[in-house]
Write an enzyme that holds these catalytic residues in place. Structure first.
Site: not given
Ligand code: BGC
Length: 900
Positions: A710, A706-708, A736
């Site tokens: 999310p 995932t993006d940070w 993440m």
């Protein structure tokens, strides 16, 4: 062969030192020259030896090396400046009176860092009097004006003065300078295209997009101006007369739900089909210092391919490079096509005046297929070649491309049969049809298929199988995974960061072997860091700063980009990094998107090819790219929750396409999902995106992170939440990032208990993760005997002896006495009302020297802490913290002696 023994450019990978890499300079300069786009030149450029020039604009001393946010946070060892670089060439004479006005102005108006993470769009420029400029024109032959802009993550450009538009001061400057000087060149030190109406309002002789070219950019520009190099970049976007001309404009500023009504008609696809006269500079356009003639001398169909042969001749007087661009136009019975679509391109080598090169290009006929999402051809959910004509155009830009061949299709052929995915939740009106004005067609939602169950592997006790047994083929992945209990599986699904002490200091995140139990199974912790313009180290370490993504796309030179990123991979390898968090290949849907600088183009094919070059370069050095943001992250405002409403056709042909090109060519093993939703479902938790499309259709076998921090779904009251179970179900393997994977794993176990996710799903994802880990440098080091699982650098009372603590304001200096030289923990304890999504940089200086950087998150009123380890020298040491004052309510610095 071992990764570390690979010989790249004559160097053994394992022998590369950790700092910025030597040898890249020439490539960085070349990438700048090849990515610089010359839009206009009345013969003013290149400058002639001995000419006198006056340089206007503060960017002559404050060159923007990149945009802001995670993609620009590179501590470059140096950043070249335009003034100094021109001076050093000793080729033209600079009017120092004008440059001094700027020097003094900067002294009094230092660079404004307000916002820190999100820098201001532009900096204050002085107002020069008519006399200043008149006198300069008496002293000098030519004027150069540099205009700078900055946008980035979390900060879109605005349709305002000083952002997309010129500021009043800049407009005044252009007006005055162009009325006093005969020759005026404007250089645009920007991350994305800006409004260009001024080109025709003032008498400007030359215009170049010099973009943001990294640490060596300004030096390369100096060489371009002085004719030591030549520009050969081509626009990767269309520049329209007005921002409202872009087909995406009406919806771009919607806060929550953005309807992509322009559908597949993005950028030049729209302009060339419906509004040709609204274009100021067409897609693919760019001049050089010479002229080229492209002649197609052969075009024919052979089996399922169209074969083209052309010659490119330098008919001018300067050496140069040209890009041959091939477009197609479908005029079909049932399905509409844009008037032009880029289908192939190739850049020539350097050609001397009079020299020619022959280029051969093959086009697969099936690559001209359109995706029929509603059954217009009678083949719903299929890629089809329709009945009609497929015209081929060749030239040096979309507008200059000339008709060379027509392929006729007498029947509808199904090229690929797929299933409907990523479905609309409500009807959408979209542009369709051919002609002078767009028509709208309403398309309706479809019904989602249920998520299938995943077979469970029967759990066994620990049989002593380690990950290297799987690697050595003495055990199967299945038998390895069978040993992991639910908690271990849950821990594997959670990443940690940023600045985790479990991996190389200062990096973005880690996943894999983050707990003792996982380490004992032979799983190392994997280190990832940003990314799109050089390596990001938040502990102050230096790294090579590269040209931004848009500039690389404008090179239209995939081999060059690959070579540059091989060096980038070598630098990453030497820094014990396993995955780089890039490239970003989202489409430039609208010029105001803040992250356009990191992304490549408005065209999916160009994005896919240049993105592939970046990935291949990194992989050559053993580093995994992380292709992001999957998918449709096309604006920054509200980025964590915004919902992109897009037809399946536009998704498949435009927004997923660059990812598809990269994945199908086998160029990446890692992807990062985007924050936004697509048609009401967060990308992080989107089963269609992460499983049906990515893995079932495209055959991806790697890992998705995932993006940070999310958002992943909604609670029962409709609030966006960051539940850990939704991504797991979608096969977005790693969440993440967390402060602690074991704590986060607790939530995963709870979700298992309620039946939200199954053991089978966790096991499936664990296998993806472990398979990926086996390809990394960290795993290779483990195989070669390096101990894994370095103990977390946790501050505990037993290890540390308190020395001193002080509450500080930003910039305030405090003396702290250190009795003995050695290892110390410098901790900050802070509180801020900022949201936990906010990243706040806090710089630590010791004795006026930068000693570290803490990047902390907002605490929403709570107290939190962060620490760095440092070697301190005996004696009085002066400590100082620098941060944006209104971001932090309280901060205390605490020093502990280590190892006591
Ligand atoms: C960005 C990502 C980046 C990550 C780690 C996020 O805020 O959207 O692109 O890789 O942070 O820094």
């Amino acid at each position: 062969m071992n990764i570390k023994d690979r010989i790249i450019n004559g160097v053994r990978l394992g022998d590369v030192g950790k700092g910025p890499i030597c040898g890249t300079k020439e490539l960085l300069m070349q990438a700048n020259a090849e990515g610089t786009v010359l839009l206009k030149n009345d013969g003013m450029l290149p400058l002639k030896k001995g000419e006198k020039i006056a340089i206007f604009g503060r960017c002559q001393f404050e060159y923007y090396k990149s945009g802001s946010g995670s993609g620009g946070k590179v501590n470059a060892p140096y950043v070249t400046q335009v003034y100094d670089s021109i001076k050093a060439l000793n080729y033209v004479e600079i009017d120092d009176v004008i440059s001094k006005i700027y020097r003094d102005w900067i002294e009094e108006n230092p660079f404004d860092f307000a916002g820190g993470w999100c820098l201001p769009s532009s900096q204050k420029e002085p107002v020069l009097t008519n006399e200043d400029i008149q006198f300069a024109a008496n002293r000098s032959d030519k004027a150069i004006i540099i205009i700078g802009r900055c946008a980035g993550e979390d900060k879109d450009n605005k349709d305002e003065n000083g952002s997309y538009l010129l500021s009043n001061e800049e407009r005044e400057l252009l007006k005055k300078v162009s009325s006093h000087f005969k020759d005026v060149c404007v250089l645009l030190n920007v991350g994305n295209i800006i409004d260009m109406k001024w080109v025709n309002q003032f008498d400007i002789s030359a215009v170049m997009y010099i973009w943001q070219g990294g640490q060596d950019g300004a030096e390369a520009i100096a060489e371009l101006l002085c004719g030591r190099r030549y520009p050969s970049g081509k626009l990767s976007d269309t520049i329209a007369h007005d921002i409202s001309d872009y087909s995406s404009h009406s919806s771009f500023n919607e806060p929550d739900d953005i309807k992509y009504s322009e559908d597949i008609y993005v950028g030049y696809r729209y302009f060339e089909t419906f509004e040709r006269e609204k274009v100021l500079y067409p897609f693919g356009f760019g001049l050089t210092y010479t002229k080229f003639e492209i002649k197609t001398f052969s075009a024919k169909t052979l089996n399922d391919k169209i074969l083209l042969e052309m010659s490119v001749t330098n008919t001018g007087t300067f050496r140069g490079k040209e890009v041959v661009q091939v477009y197609f136009e479908g005029i079909c019975k049932n399905i509409d096509y844009p008037a032009r679509q880029l289908i192939a391109f190739e850049k020539t080598g350097e050609l001397d005046p009079g020299e020619s090169q022959t280029i051969q290009i093959e086009i697969n006929i099936c690559s001209m297929a359109a995706y029929d999402d509603i059954g217009m051809t009678g083949n719903k959910s299929c890629y089809v070649i329709d009945i009609g004509e497929y015209n081929i155009y060749v030239g040096s830009s979309v507008r200059e491309a000339e008709f060379v061949y027509s392929y006729k299709s007498d029947e509808v052929s199904v090229i690929e049969k797929l299933s409907p995915v990523l479905l609309l939740a409500a009807p959408l009106d979209r542009i369709t049809g051919y002609g002078t004005k767009e028509k709208y067609q309403q398309i309706s939602p479809d019904v989602y298929l249920p998520i299938p169950e995943v077979a469970e592997i029967v759990q066994t006790e620990d049989k002593g199988i380690k990950l290297d047994d799987v690697y050595n083929c003495t055990a199967s992945m299945e038998s390895f995974i069978a040993q992991l209990d639910d908690f271990q599986l849950a821990c594997l699904s959670q990443g940690e960061g940023m600045n985790s002490p479990k991996v190389r200091p200062g990096t973005g995140g880690t996943f894999g072997g983050l707990t003792q139990a996982l380490i004992e199974f032979g799983i190392p912790a994997i280190c990832v860091t940003d990314a799109t313009a050089g390596l990001r180290f938040d502990n102050g370490d230096e790294a090579t700063s590269l040209p931004i993504g848009t500039m690389l796309a404008c090179t239209w030179n995939e081999p060059l980009v690959k070579e540059l990123y091989t060096y980038e991979g070598m630098e990453a390898y030497a820094n014990r990094i396993d995955g780089l968090l890039g490239p970003g290949v989202n489409i430039h849907r609208h010029p105001l998107c803040g992250r356009n600088f990191e992304y490549l183009s408005e065209d999916p094919y160009l994005s896919g090819i240049i993105g592939s070059g970046i990935c291949e370069g990194l992989s050559k050095a053993g580093i995994s790219p992380t292709v992001k943001h999957f998918s449709a992250n096309n604006k920054e405002a509200n980025r964590k929750t915004v919902n992109m409403i897009i037809s399946e056709r536009a998704l498949r042909e435009i927004y997923l396409k660059p990812f598809e090109i990269i994945v199908k060519a086998g160029k990446t093993k890692m992807l990062m999902t985007a924050y936004n939703q697509i048609n009401g479902i967060f990308c992080s938790s989107n089963f269609d995106l992460n499983t049906r499309v990515l893995r079932d259709e495209w055959g991806f076998e790697g890992v998705v992170i995932t993006d940070w921090w999310p958002k992943t779904g909604f609670d029962s009251e409709g609030n966006a939440v960051d539940r850990k179970d939704f991504p797991i179900k979608a096969q977005n393997d790693v969440f993440m990032v967390n402060a602690n994977a074991e704590i986060a794993a607790g939530d995963v176990i709870e979700a298992m208990k309620t039946g939200m996710i199954s053991r089978g799903e966790l096991q499936r994802n664990a296998a993806n993760i472990c398979k990926f880990i086996m390809t990394t440098p960290a795993f290779e080091r483990y195989l070669q005997g390096e101990e894994i699982g370095v103990k977390a650098n946790v501050i505990t009372d037993e290890l540390l002896k308190f020395v001193e603590s002080k509450i500080l304001k930003s910039g305030e200096k405090v003396n702290i006495k250190i009795d003995k030289s050695g290892e110390y923990a410098v901790e900050i304890i802070y509180s801020t009302t900022q949201s936990e999504l906010m990243q706040i940089p806090i710089h630590l200086y010791i004795n006026n020297v930068s000693a570290g950087l803490y990047v902390v998150n907002g605490t929403e009123g709570n107290v939190s802490s962060s620490n760095v380890s440092l070697f301190l020298i005996r004696g009085n040491n002066e400590f100082k913290l620098e941060f944006i004052d209104n971001n932090i309510d309280m901060i205390k610095i605490v020093i502990y002696e280590k190892g006591c």
